[in-house]
Design a protein around this motif. Structure first.
Motif, PDB file in Angstrom:
ATOM      1  N   PHE A  76      -1.356  10.508  -1.006  1.00  0.00           N
ATOM      2  CA  PHE A  76      -2.953  10.416  -0.059  1.00  0.00           C
ATOM      3  C   PHE A  76      -3.859  10.801   1.220  1.00  0.00           C
ATOM      4  O   PHE A  76      -4.806  10.875   1.059  1.00  0.00           O
ATOM      5  CB  PHE A  76      -2.955   8.690  -0.375  1.00  0.00           C
ATOM      6  CG  PHE A  76      -3.626   7.883  -0.133  1.00  0.00           C
ATOM      7  CD1 PHE A  76      -5.367   8.105  -1.296  1.00  0.00           C
ATOM      8  CD2 PHE A  76      -4.124   7.267   1.425  1.00  0.00           C
ATOM      9  CE1 PHE A  76      -5.863   7.608  -0.139  1.00  0.00           C
ATOM     10  CE2 PHE A  76      -5.323   7.357   1.679  1.00  0.00           C
ATOM     11  CZ  PHE A  76      -6.458   6.255   1.081  1.00  0.00           C
ATOM     12  N   VAL A  77      -2.565  10.991   1.736  1.00  0.00           N
ATOM     13  CA  VAL A  77      -2.837  11.188   3.163  1.00  0.00           C
ATOM     14  C   VAL A  77      -2.987  13.050   3.646  1.00  0.00           C
ATOM     15  O   VAL A  77      -3.816  13.308   4.153  1.00  0.00           O
ATOM     16  CB  VAL A  77      -1.425  11.352   4.223  1.00  0.00           C
ATOM     17  CG1 VAL A  77      -1.325  11.883   5.697  1.00  0.00           C
ATOM     18  CG2 VAL A  77      -1.551   9.899   4.548  1.00  0.00           C
ATOM     19  N   GLU A 103       4.088   8.828  -2.908  1.00  0.00           N
ATOM     20  CA  GLU A 103       2.937   8.873  -3.170  1.00  0.00           C
ATOM     21  C   GLU A 103       1.941   9.015  -2.070  1.00  0.00           C
ATOM     22  O   GLU A 103       0.353   9.101  -1.695  1.00  0.00           O
ATOM     23  CB  GLU A 103       2.474   7.790  -4.010  1.00  0.00           C
ATOM     24  CG  GLU A 103       2.424   7.955  -5.498  1.00  0.00           C
ATOM     25  CD  GLU A 103       2.426   7.305  -7.120  1.00  0.00           C
ATOM     26  OE1 GLU A 103       1.382   5.714  -6.432  1.00  0.00           O
ATOM     27  OE2 GLU A 103       3.179   6.990  -7.712  1.00  0.00           O
ATOM     28  N   ALA A 104       1.679   8.348  -1.198  1.00  0.00           N
ATOM     29  CA  ALA A 104       1.408   7.734  -0.068  1.00  0.00           C
ATOM     30  C   ALA A 104       1.644   9.255   0.480  1.00  0.00           C
ATOM     31  O   ALA A 104       0.599   9.687   1.828  1.00  0.00           O
ATOM     32  CB  ALA A 104       1.990   7.098   1.336  1.00  0.00           C
ATOM     33  N   LEU A 160       0.808  -0.946   0.222  1.00  0.00           N
ATOM     34  CA  LEU A 160       0.387   0.161  -0.001  1.00  0.00           C
ATOM     35  C   LEU A 160       0.949   0.835  -0.004  1.00  0.00           C
ATOM     36  O   LEU A 160       0.468   2.251  -0.651  1.00  0.00           O
ATOM     37  CB  LEU A 160      -1.181  -0.070   1.082  1.00  0.00           C
ATOM     38  CG  LEU A 160      -2.356  -0.820   1.093  1.00  0.00           C
ATOM     39  CD1 LEU A 160      -2.808  -1.202   2.640  1.00  0.00           C
ATOM     40  CD2 LEU A 160      -2.996  -0.229   0.504  1.00  0.00           C
ATOM     41  N   ILE A 161       1.745   1.105   0.682  1.00  0.00           N
ATOM     42  CA  ILE A 161       2.986   2.375   1.126  1.00  0.00           C
ATOM     43  C   ILE A 161       3.793   2.503  -0.544  1.00  0.00           C
ATOM     44  O   ILE A 161       4.896   2.690  -0.026  1.00  0.00           O
ATOM     45  CB  ILE A 161       3.269   3.092   2.378  1.00  0.00           C
ATOM     46  CG1 ILE A 161       4.165   1.680   2.724  1.00  0.00           C
ATOM     47  CG2 ILE A 161       2.093   2.825   3.416  1.00  0.00           C
ATOM     48  CD1 ILE A 161       5.279   1.487   3.982  1.00  0.00           C
ATOM     49  N   ARG A 162       3.512   1.589  -1.570  1.00  0.00           N
ATOM     50  CA  ARG A 162       4.321   1.425  -2.318  1.00  0.00           C
ATOM     51  C   ARG A 162       6.166   1.000  -1.994  1.00  0.00           C
ATOM     52  O   ARG A 162       6.623   1.286  -2.810  1.00  0.00           O
ATOM     53  CB  ARG A 162       5.109   2.555  -3.173  1.00  0.00           C
ATOM     54  CG  ARG A 162       3.452   3.265  -3.054  1.00  0.00           C
ATOM     55  CD  ARG A 162       2.893   2.127  -4.670  1.00  0.00           C
ATOM     56  NE  ARG A 162       1.683   3.229  -5.446  1.00  0.00           N
ATOM     57  CZ  ARG A 162       0.807   2.863  -5.032  1.00  0.00           C
ATOM     58  NH1 ARG A 162       0.087   2.259  -3.677  1.00  0.00           N
ATOM     59  NH2 ARG A 162      -0.367   3.534  -5.796  1.00  0.00           N
TER      60      ARG A 162
END
Length: 223
Positions: free
Chosen positions: A80-81, A76-77, A52-54
């Motif tokens: 999202f956050v 990227e995460a 999920l966090i690549r």
């Protein structure tokens, strides 16, 4: 420590130590679970979380791989956050942008090519003197992204990309409600470009600071 957290830490340890490198395929689930002293269930949960966090890439029918660990991918995460921010934290995001973006703009002064500067100038020329707020904000994002990419620091670029969501909404709001916001933004963009063409890092830093601070100042007075 929860069992899944322990599993995540052990996989992280393998990557940090170099036992697993970017692009490497992880051993089979049963083998890795035995090697790390974990249950297959906890290992599976850890792999799901890290994908999920690549950090990991699960390819159906092929196995699980360590990703490239490229900063842009890993951050990227953050984007999202950040999208879950509350409206009362927008000023804090703008303050972070005011710290990072002028530094990136100054770094770009010695690195950005004449070709890139010409492309940014053409972008502003095509926008004209009376763009819509949506056109202006879209151009603003591309304008600053182009400059930050020229800083040569991919981490800085990814961080600023991740912060763009809430600050973009603030800029749209300002454009719709502040009378001279469009003309001021266009003027500041051209001033930043002129400083970059002169290879004047400090002038570029100053104009970038003014540009972001004007949005921040307007928002403070509006809240």
């Amino acid at each position: 420590m929860a069992v899944t957290d322990e599993a995540i830490e052990k996989i992280k340890g393998m990557i940090v130590s170099g036992a697993l490198r970017p692009g490497d395929r992880l051993p089979k689930e049963s083998e890795l679970a035995a090697e790390l002293g974990l249950s297959r269930n906890s290992l599976r949960e850890a792999v799901r979380a890290l994908s999920l966090i690549r950090i990991l890439d699960v390819r159906q029918g092929d196995g699980t791989y360590v990703t490239s660990l490229d900063p842009q991918l890993l951050l990227e995460a953050l984007s999202f956050v950040v999208d879950f921010h509350r409206d009362d934290t927008v000023l804090e995001f703008l303050a972070v942008r005011r710290i990072l973006e002028p530094a990136a703009t100054a770094m770009a002064a010695s690195r950005i090519s004449e070709q890139q500067l010409d492309a940014l100038t053409n972008q502003l020329d095509k926008l004209g003197d009376d763009p819509s707020v949506e056109e202006l904000v879209a151009c603003d994002l591309e304008f600053h992204r182009g400059i930050v990419q020229s800083s040569g620091n991919s981490v800085l670029c990814s961080l600023l990309d991740g912060l763009s969501g809430p600050t973009t909404r603030a800029r749209v709001w300002r454009g719709l409600t502040q009378e001279d916001a469009v003309s001021r933004t266009l003027h500041e963009h051209r001033a930043i470009l002129a400083a970059l063409r002169d290879r004047d890092a400090e002038a570029a830093r100053s104009w970038a600071t003014v540009h972001i601070a004007s949005v921040e100042q307007w928002l403070r007075s509006s809240l």
